[in-house]
Design a protein around this motif. Structure first.
Motif, PDB file in Angstrom:
ATOM      1  N   MET A   1      35.666  41.198  52.512  1.00 28.43           N
ATOM      2  CA  MET A   1      37.059  40.915  52.870  1.00 28.43           C
ATOM      3  C   MET A   1      37.799  40.367  51.651  1.00 28.43           C
ATOM      4  SD  MET A   1      38.514  38.484  55.930  1.00 28.43           S
ATOM      5  CE  MET A   1      40.261  38.346  56.223  1.00 28.43           C
ATOM      6  N   LEU A   2      39.008  40.854  51.435  1.00 35.95           N
ATOM      7  CA  LEU A   2      39.793  40.443  50.274  1.00 35.95           C
ATOM      8  C   LEU A   2      40.218  38.988  50.412  1.00 35.95           C
ATOM      9  CD1 LEU A   2      40.942  41.718  47.672  1.00 35.95           C
ATOM     10  CD2 LEU A   2      43.064  42.116  48.930  1.00 35.95           C
ATOM     11  N   LYS A   3      39.922  38.182  49.397  1.00 31.60           N
ATOM     12  CA  LYS A   3      40.286  36.776  49.427  1.00 31.60           C
ATOM     13  C   LYS A   3      41.803  36.620  49.286  1.00 31.60           C
ATOM     14  CE  LYS A   3      35.952  34.940  47.562  1.00 31.60           C
ATOM     15  NZ  LYS A   3      35.340  34.124  46.482  1.00 31.60           N
ATOM     16  N   PRO A   4      42.364  35.556  49.887  1.00 31.17           N
ATOM     17  CA  PRO A   4      43.819  35.354  49.792  1.00 31.17           C
ATOM     18  C   PRO A   4      44.328  35.290  48.360  1.00 31.17           C
ATOM     19  CG  PRO A   4      42.889  33.922  51.470  1.00 31.17           C
ATOM     20  CD  PRO A   4      41.726  34.560  50.773  1.00 31.17           C
ATOM     21  N   SER A   5      43.550  34.702  47.454  1.00 27.07           N
ATOM     22  CA  SER A   5      44.009  34.595  46.065  1.00 27.07           C
ATOM     23  C   SER A   5      44.131  35.972  45.420  1.00 27.07           C
ATOM     24  CB  SER A   5      43.048  33.715  45.262  1.00 27.07           C
ATOM     25  OG  SER A   5      41.720  34.206  45.345  1.00 27.07           O
ATOM     26  N   ARG A   6      43.153  36.840  45.654  1.00 30.03           N
ATOM     27  CA  ARG A   6      43.224  38.192  45.097  1.00 30.03           C
ATOM     28  C   ARG A   6      44.349  38.994  45.758  1.00 30.03           C
ATOM     29  NH1 ARG A   6      38.884  39.505  41.928  1.00 30.03           N
ATOM     30  NH2 ARG A   6      37.081  38.092  42.049  1.00 30.03           N
ATOM     31  N   ALA A   7      44.491  38.813  47.060  1.00 33.14           N
ATOM     32  CA  ALA A   7      45.574  39.508  47.760  1.00 33.14           C
ATOM     33  C   ALA A   7      46.935  39.041  47.248  1.00 33.14           C
ATOM     34  CB  ALA A   7      45.455  39.268  49.263  1.00 33.14           C
ATOM     35  N   ALA A   8      47.061  37.741  46.964  1.00 35.28           N
ATOM     36  CA  ALA A   8      48.313  37.216  46.423  1.00 35.28           C
ATOM     37  C   ALA A   8      48.598  37.796  45.049  1.00 35.28           C
ATOM     38  CB  ALA A   8      48.252  35.688  46.349  1.00 35.28           C
ATOM     39  N   LEU A   9      47.561  37.937  44.235  1.00 41.00           N
ATOM     40  CA  LEU A   9      47.742  38.524  42.904  1.00 41.00           C
ATOM     41  C   LEU A   9      48.235  39.962  43.016  1.00 41.00           C
ATOM     42  CD1 LEU A   9      45.435  38.044  39.866  1.00 41.00           C
ATOM     43  CD2 LEU A   9      46.284  40.317  40.414  1.00 41.00           C
ATOM     44  N   ILE A  10      47.630  40.727  43.917  1.00 43.34           N
ATOM     45  CA  ILE A  10      48.035  42.124  44.100  1.00 43.34           C
ATOM     46  C   ILE A  10      49.472  42.201  44.613  1.00 43.34           C
ATOM     47  CG2 ILE A  10      47.595  44.215  45.446  1.00 43.34           C
ATOM     48  CD1 ILE A  10      44.618  43.443  45.405  1.00 43.34           C
ATOM     49  N   ALA A  11      49.802  41.358  45.597  1.00 46.81           N
ATOM     50  CA  ALA A  11      51.158  41.371  46.154  1.00 46.81           C
ATOM     51  C   ALA A  11      52.191  40.974  45.106  1.00 46.81           C
ATOM     52  CB  ALA A  11      51.236  40.435  47.357  1.00 46.81           C
ATOM     53  N   SER A  12      51.844  40.034  44.235  1.00 43.16           N
ATOM     54  CA  SER A  12      52.769  39.631  43.173  1.00 43.16           C
ATOM     55  C   SER A  12      52.994  40.772  42.184  1.00 43.16           C
ATOM     56  CB  SER A  12      52.223  38.402  42.438  1.00 43.16           C
ATOM     57  OG  SER A  12      52.156  37.285  43.289  1.00 43.16           O
ATOM     58  N   ALA A  13      51.917  41.467  41.843  1.00 43.77           N
ATOM     59  CA  ALA A  13      52.055  42.605  40.936  1.00 43.77           C
ATOM     60  C   ALA A  13      52.906  43.706  41.568  1.00 43.77           C
ATOM     61  CB  ALA A  13      50.672  43.146  40.570  1.00 43.77           C
TER      62      ALA A  13
END
Length: 309
Positions: A1-13
């Motif tokens: 499962m994608l961690k919130p921190s990685r998901a936040a990085l992707i969403a920011s990009a």
């Protein structure tokens, strides 16, 4: 499962990429236009904040300060998404501005994910349970009273206009047509005032004795949390944009263009500043209420909630 921190990085990009897509994708009518540097800065701050959470950095205050600023910038970049949704469903007479709709949606998603990831990281560094955060006291009452103070300008002034008053106007406001279209947001603000008080008082946890049939029973926690987070979300996506405009106007000594003829500058500025301030006290109130009113044992640490009363 994608961690919130990685998901936040992707969403920011993706926030930055969608923002740049406005140069070559077709656009509709533009309602909100931030400075050209604002959204790239917010996206960069989101990437930095997410990267910090994935790093070995253990300085909690630094993480909270940097990521708190990043979340605020991302919320600023998401300003106007409510109107994007209204346009999406054909409620404003013209279609969505797709590049900026996607930009704001990813910015808001990134803000939520980064906030969640930061909370989890800070709890881990403090040795607290990642799921419930450990014991928590109810929100202090002064948060609720400040919420009422910041909520009042909009309903008070709008009601004065609906009654034919001219405070902040050159003439009775024809755009609001009394107590119809323009005034209909006021009841929502009044509900928000009651909610701000409920979150910080005992009667927001246990029905008071004067409520027939419900006295002494727990209040609908889920309803209060939904209303609280929904209201805070609206305020956080509306307030920062207008607040930033007001600050920019104060610095430059100029006034932003007013879309309503006959209305002075200060009512709109007051509304946006009050919404921003309300968001800053409503958000913590909801968060603390959520932690303090947990009614089931934590599935991670098995902490038993404190009896409400």
């Amino acid at each position: 499962m994608l961690k919130p921190s990685r998901a936040a990085l992707i969403a920011s990009a993706l926030t930055f990429l969608d923002f740049e897509s406005r140069h070559f994708l077709p656009r509709s009518r533009v309602l909100f236009e931030l400075p050209s540097w604002a959204t790239p800065l917010a996206a960069a701050a989101g990437v930095l904040g997410a990267a910090l959470l994935m790093s070995p950095l253990r300085a909690r205050r630094a993480i909270v300060a940097i990521n708190g600023g990043a979340v605020m910038l991302l919320l600023w970049a998401s300003g106007g998404i409510l109107f994007d949704l209204l346009r999406l469903f054909g409620l404003m007479g013209f279609g969505p501005d797709w590049p900026m709709f996607a930009t704001r949606a990813f910015a808001l998603t990134s803000a939520i994910l980064l906030f969640r990831a930061t909370v989890l990281r800070v709890r881990a560094l403090a040795g607290a349970c990642g799921r419930c955060g450990g014991p928590a006291a109810p929100p202090p009452r002064w948060l609720g009273y400040l919420g009422v103070l910041f909520a009042l300008p909009y309903p008070v002034i709008k009601t004065a206009w609906a009654l034919g008053g001219t405070i902040g106007l050159d003439y009775p406001d024809p755009a609001r047509d009394g107590f119809t279209s323009g005034w209909l947001v006021v009841p929502a603000a009044l509900v928000g005032i009651v909610l701000s008080l409920a979150l910080v008082h005992r009667w927001g946890r246990i029905w008071p004795g004067w409520v027939p049939g419900l006295a002494g029973r727990p209040t609908p926690r889920g309803l209060l949390l939904f209303g609280g987070w929904f209201g805070a979300g609206l305020l956080f996506t509306m307030g920062p944009t207008g607040f930033a405009d007001v600050i920019a106007d104060l610095i430059s000594g100029t006034s932003s263009a007013n879309p309503i003829p006959g209305m002075h500058y200060w009512p709109g500025a007051l509304f946006y500043v009050s919404w921003m301030c309300w968001a800053l006290v409503l958000g913590p109130s909801v968060y603390l209420y959520q932690r303090a009113t947990r009614r089931k044992p934590c599935g991670t640490c098995a902490r038993v909630p404190v009896a409400q009363g």
